[in-house]
Motif scaffolding. Structure first.
Motif, PDB file in Angstrom:
ATOM      1  N   ARG A 251     -16.134   5.080  47.132  1.00  0.00           N
ATOM      2  CA  ARG A 251     -17.218   5.830  47.860  1.00  0.00           C
ATOM      3  C   ARG A 251     -17.121   7.496  47.312  1.00  0.00           C
ATOM      4  O   ARG A 251     -16.126   8.084  47.234  1.00  0.00           O
TER       5      ARG A 251
ATOM      6  N   ASP B 200     -21.683  -3.889  53.119  1.00  0.00           N
ATOM      7  CA  ASP B 200     -22.752  -3.770  54.180  1.00  0.00           C
ATOM      8  C   ASP B 200     -22.131  -4.313  55.451  1.00  0.00           C
ATOM      9  O   ASP B 200     -22.983  -4.368  56.255  1.00  0.00           O
TER      10      ASP B 200
ATOM     11  N   GLU C 129     -15.498  10.307  40.041  1.00  0.00           N
ATOM     12  CA  GLU C 129     -16.458  11.537  40.529  1.00  0.00           C
ATOM     13  C   GLU C 129     -16.443  12.290  39.253  1.00  0.00           C
ATOM     14  O   GLU C 129     -17.572  13.080  38.855  1.00  0.00           O
TER      15      GLU C 129
ATOM     16  N   GLU D 268     -18.844  -1.778  39.130  1.00  0.00           N
ATOM     17  CA  GLU D 268     -19.704  -0.535  39.371  1.00  0.00           C
ATOM     18  C   GLU D 268     -21.151  -1.433  39.601  1.00  0.00           C
ATOM     19  O   GLU D 268     -21.434  -2.146  39.264  1.00  0.00           O
TER      20      GLU D 268
ATOM     21  N   ASN E 238     -20.552  12.334  47.971  1.00  0.00           N
ATOM     22  CA  ASN E 238     -22.012  12.375  48.640  1.00  0.00           C
ATOM     23  C   ASN E 238     -22.290  11.139  49.560  1.00  0.00           C
ATOM     24  O   ASN E 238     -23.633  11.045  49.863  1.00  0.00           O
ATOM     25  N   GLY E 239     -21.349  10.216  49.568  1.00  0.00           N
ATOM     26  CA  GLY E 239     -21.564   8.879  50.270  1.00  0.00           C
ATOM     27  C   GLY E 239     -21.855   7.767  49.477  1.00  0.00           C
ATOM     28  O   GLY E 239     -22.118   6.489  49.857  1.00  0.00           O
ATOM     29  N   ARG E 240     -22.356   8.137  48.254  1.00  0.00           N
ATOM     30  CA  ARG E 240     -22.879   6.991  47.271  1.00  0.00           C
ATOM     31  C   ARG E 240     -21.846   6.032  46.982  1.00  0.00           C
ATOM     32  O   ARG E 240     -20.609   6.542  46.751  1.00  0.00           O
ATOM     33  N   VAL E 241     -21.911   4.700  47.109  1.00  0.00           N
ATOM     34  CA  VAL E 241     -21.039   3.762  46.862  1.00  0.00           C
ATOM     35  C   VAL E 241     -21.137   3.437  45.276  1.00  0.00           C
ATOM     36  O   VAL E 241     -22.126   2.959  44.905  1.00  0.00           O
ATOM     37  N   PHE E 242     -20.079   3.771  44.531  1.00  0.00           N
ATOM     38  CA  PHE E 242     -20.033   3.580  43.266  1.00  0.00           C
ATOM     39  C   PHE E 242     -19.759   2.060  42.823  1.00  0.00           C
ATOM     40  O   PHE E 242     -20.458   1.568  41.964  1.00  0.00           O
TER      41      PHE E 242
END
Length: 419
Positions: free
Chosen positions: A122, A86, A163, A48, A125-129
């Protein structure tokens, strides 16, 4: 794909679609083990990302003395994970020691890292956990695009579970905040609904009810249900009872007070501690529950209330006639008072079936040395019918609405009679 991995992924998919309450930790741990062993890697982990650090939340390894363990963290920028997310590193490295970017990380040679696969976890909402990763000290040139694609499939499944858990935790936090706010001074108050003896036409007691002075705008039943779902039901009920019993210091000796508690609260040590020192002969404990209670809970309730009843406490079962659970309570708890549910009393003057059931409960109460209290009485016709059926006590808007303590005290000093 091996049959082992197929079976594991099938179980995971079934849990995700059909069993939302399956154990979260077991699901993630089994999935991690399945993909790691399928890829023949030495170590697998779920990480995480928190601020600028990577935390290892789940670790699965061939060797118990693995180089990483649950709870450890390191700088995110110094990890393969960040570079995969990235785009500075590919998700699949058959030999990390041959990639220039990987060689900029000291850990590549220090472990060393040979084969490495990583897929972002992911959220919608697009956020990478974080990431799902597997690696070995040795290189493995047999790995290919299908392997990294499979890792991503598992990562996407895990993202759904993670999620859902995050949403549950957020909802739990919101509920806890609301419950804490509701229990602040002046946000929760007690009101008292009069209970009348229909035969002697006199006031005999009050039922303490709870009202909330804060948002969200919802019924008291919804407040208590929400607290129970958040595992805070007993905390809120005890607080409500603490507020309610303050009235005993002001009510006349001949007037009793009825308080409400669920079976879980009844067997809690907090309730026994609260009742200690109170005049139990002036208290009625109404046991409220709309679900079936098992035999073990009934035994615990009987054990807890036995000494209290010996000291004068009376036990009532609420909502008689409302469903199966209330009748089970009556049979198992042998209450001193049976409260006839509003669904039974509403319109009883016009319904022979309701009259027949009420009459049967009157006879049952008499044979067990108990009394019947009709709830939700709203008309004079209902009062007359209940009196004719032998129902001794009643409460409802026709006899008095729930009121502040000051108004209740005024009622005890007023010689006016009920209809």
């Amino acid at each position: 794909m091996t049959s082992t991995l197929e079976s594991a992924l099938l179980r995971l998919a079934r849990k995700q679609s059909a069993s939302p309450h399956e154990d979260f930790t077991e699901t993630l741990s089994r999935s991690l083990h399945a993909i790691r062993t399928h890829l023949n890697m030495e170590v697998g982990f779920i990480s995480e990302f928190v601020n600028d650090r990577r935390y290892f939340r789940y670790v699965d390894a061939d060797n118990r003395d693995a180089v990483i363990c649950v709870g450890q963290s390191d700088a995110l920028e110094d990890s393969f994970c960040q570079r995969v997310v990235d785009g500075r590193l590919p998700g699949l490295l058959t030999d990390a020691c041959l990639h220039p970017e990987a060689l900029t990380l000291p850990v590549t040679r220090a472990l060393p890292v040979g084969a490495h696969l990583s897929a972002p976890i992911r959220l919608s909402n697009g956020r990478v956990f974080g990431t799902l990763c597997c690696f070995s000290a040795r290189a493995d040139h047999s790995l290919n695009g299908r392997d990294i694609a499979m890792l991503q499939v598992v990562s996407d499944m895990l993202a759904g579970h993670i999620e859902a858990r995050l949403l549950e935790q957020r909802a739990q936090t919101d509920i806890e905040s609301r419950i804490a706010l509701a229990m602040e001074p002046d946000h929760m108050r007690s009101v008292y609904q009069p209970i009348w003896d229909l035969t002697q036409q006199r006031l005999v007691g009050f039922e303490a009810l709870t009202r909330f002075q804060c948002g969200p705008a919802q019924s008291p039943e919804q407040w208590f249900m929400e607290a129970t779902q958040a595992d805070l039901g007993t905390v809120m009920e005890i607080h409500a009872i603490e507020c309610a019993v303050q009235a005993l210091h002001h009510l006349p000796e001949g007037i009793y007070l009825a308080i409400n508690a669920s079976p879980r609260t009844v067997v809690s040590p907090e309730l026994s501690q609260l009742l200690a020192g109170l005049p139990l002969d002036r208290l009625v404990l109404e046991i409220t529950e709309h679900e079936v209670v098992d035999a073990t809970m009934y035994s615990r309730i009987a054990h807890i209330t036995r000494s209290l009843r010996d000291a004068g406490l009376r036990v009532a079962v609420d909502d008689a006639g409302a469903g199966y659970a209330s009748f089970k309570h009556i049979l198992h708890l042998a209450p001193d008072i049976i409260k006839l549910d509003v669904s039974m009393t509403r319109g009883i003057d016009r319904d022979l079936s309701r009259q027949a059931l009420a009459a049967a409960l009157v006879r049952f109460a008499e044979s067990t040395h108990g009394r019947l209290v009709a709830e939700g009485v709203e008309t004079d016709a209902e009062i007359d019918t209940l009196r004719q059926l032998g129902v001794g006590l009643a409460q409802g808007y026709a006899l008095g609405k729930p009121m502040p303590l000051e108004q209740a005290l005024h009622l005890t000093r007023t010689p006016s009679q009920q209809t």
